[in-house]
Design a protein around this motif. Structure first.
Motif, PDB file in Angstrom:
ATOM      1  N   TYR A 125       0.837  -1.202   0.000  1.00 20.24           N
ATOM      2  CA  TYR A 125       0.000   0.000   0.000  1.00 20.24           C
ATOM      3  C   TYR A 125       0.877   1.261   0.000  1.00 20.24           C
ATOM      4  O   TYR A 125       1.812   1.356  -0.788  1.00 20.24           O
ATOM      5  CB  TYR A 125      -0.958  -0.065   1.195  1.00 20.24           C
ATOM      6  N   ASP A 144       3.858  -3.908  -4.227  1.00 17.68           N
ATOM      7  CA  ASP A 144       2.417  -3.702  -4.368  1.00 17.68           C
ATOM      8  C   ASP A 144       2.084  -3.692  -5.855  1.00 17.68           C
ATOM      9  O   ASP A 144       2.909  -3.280  -6.679  1.00 17.68           O
ATOM     10  CB  ASP A 144       1.996  -2.381  -3.719  1.00 17.68           C
ATOM     11  N   ALA A 146      -0.245  -1.913  -7.309  1.00 13.98           N
ATOM     12  CA  ALA A 146      -0.756  -0.616  -7.754  1.00 13.98           C
ATOM     13  C   ALA A 146       0.380   0.395  -7.857  1.00 13.98           C
ATOM     14  O   ALA A 146       0.984   0.769  -6.843  1.00 13.98           O
ATOM     15  CB  ALA A 146      -1.830  -0.118  -6.807  1.00 13.98           C
ATOM     16  N   LYS A 147       0.646   0.861  -9.064  1.00 13.58           N
ATOM     17  CA  LYS A 147       1.748   1.796  -9.300  1.00 13.58           C
ATOM     18  C   LYS A 147       1.573   3.084  -8.503  1.00 13.58           C
ATOM     19  O   LYS A 147       2.530   3.627  -7.946  1.00 13.58           O
ATOM     20  CB  LYS A 147       1.844   2.108 -10.797  1.00 13.58           C
ATOM     21  N   THR A 171       6.627  -2.651  -8.278  1.00 13.89           N
ATOM     22  CA  THR A 171       5.232  -2.741  -8.702  1.00 13.89           C
ATOM     23  C   THR A 171       5.056  -4.069  -9.416  1.00 13.89           C
ATOM     24  O   THR A 171       5.560  -4.261 -10.525  1.00 13.89           O
ATOM     25  CB  THR A 171       4.856  -1.586  -9.648  1.00 13.89           C
ATOM     26  N   PRO A 202      -1.382  -6.806 -11.778  1.00 18.22           N
ATOM     27  CA  PRO A 202      -1.230  -5.979 -12.982  1.00 18.22           C
ATOM     28  C   PRO A 202      -1.473  -6.747 -14.267  1.00 18.22           C
ATOM     29  O   PRO A 202      -1.792  -6.145 -15.297  1.00 18.22           O
ATOM     30  CB  PRO A 202       0.229  -5.482 -12.881  1.00 18.22           C
TER      31      PRO A 202
END
Length: 287
Positions: A125, A144, A146-147, A171, A202
């Motif tokens: 996060y 994580d 989420a970039k 990422t 992703p």
């Protein structure tokens, strides 16, 4: 319950009717919380004179109603750490303040280890745990899918004066990353994970906690050193018992490394009532 009660820049002022009233630095926010099934004892001006309030939509999601013009983001601090706060479209602010109970514990473990510590932070996060571990002197790998969250974590670390610390920001899908670390022979002294109930990597990879958590924890044990320091699982999945985390850690960590396990709720003190708000569960294994 393990309670995060050392905050100065954050305060859970009051709760009731499915909402909580929080002070984040100089701003007071009112937002929903499904655990709060008791009434507001007195909805006085403290409840109505807020900086912003989050309203849920009947069609899903929701939006913030600003009573005063909020900055794009602002900062709060915790024991030498600093974090950017920004209300998001999903009601969150970019920080889960109850996790401060874990940050203090991790910092103490790292500082008292008497040796260099490498930490792997998964589903990491905005990097609260990453910053805490780096601040305590550990080398950290932050992962994580989420970039945007990874970038936020980098900015939090820089804000805390940790930009030059040995932190890798990745990422990636956490499953695939751990598998590659196994093949590379990478090893860590401590692992932290904060897995969502559901998620998508992703590349479209699906994650469901009930189906995937045990085998994922099991796979993570393959990247631990022979002398691991700690292993932490956080969960916000409704209905999942802390005892489940005890069982998982017993089967995967204690069976091979001994040590002790603590599983419990994690929460925040409510100023108005003197009660504690449950915010999730955790399972800690430590040598």
């Amino acid at each position: 319950m393990l309670v995060a009660n050392k905050w100065k820049d954050y305060e859970l002022i009051d709760t009731g009717n499915g909402e909580k009233l929080e002070r984040w630095g100089g701003f007071v926010l009112r937002r929903p919380d499904p655990q709060i099934i008791w009434p507001i004892e007195k909805e006085n001006e403290v409840w109505t004179q807020v900086s912003a309030r989050y309203h849920r939509s009947s069609s899903g999601g929701g939006q913030w109603e600003e009573k005063v013009k909020l900055p794009e983001r602002w900062t709060i601090g915790y024991e030498g750490l600093k974090f950017y706060i920004r209300p998001t479209s999903f009601k969150h602010t970019g920080l889960f303040p109850e996790q401060a109970a874990n940050w203090s514990w991790m910092m103490d473990k790292i500082r008292s280890a008497g040796r260099p510590i490498r930490v792997l932070n998964l589903f990491a996060y905005t990097g609260g745990a990453t910053a805490a571990c780096a601040y305590a002197g550990a080398e950290v790998c932050h992962v994580d899918a989420a970039k945007g969250m990874v970038q936020w974590a980098k900015e939090n670390a820089a804000l805390s004066g940790l930009a030059d610390r040995p932190v890798r920001y990745i990422t990636d899908d956490v499953f695939k990353f751990v598998q590659r670390e196994q093949r590379r022979g990478s090893r860590y002294d401590a692992i932290i994970m904060d897995p969502p109930s559901y998620g998508r990597g992703p590349g479209g990879e699906m994650w469901k906690l009930e189906a995937d958590l045990y085998r994922f924890v099991e796979s993570c044990t393959a990247v631990l050193t022979d002398n691991p320091l700690f292993f932490l699982i956080n969960s916000y999945t409704t209905g999942l018992s802390a005892s489940v985390l005890t069982n998982i850690l017993t089967l995967t960590l204690k069976r091979n490394h001994g040590g002790t396990i603590t599983s419990d709720e994690i929460g925040l003190p409510i100023t108005a009532s003197g009660l504690n708000l449950p915010c999730g569960i955790l399972g800690r294994w430590e040598a």
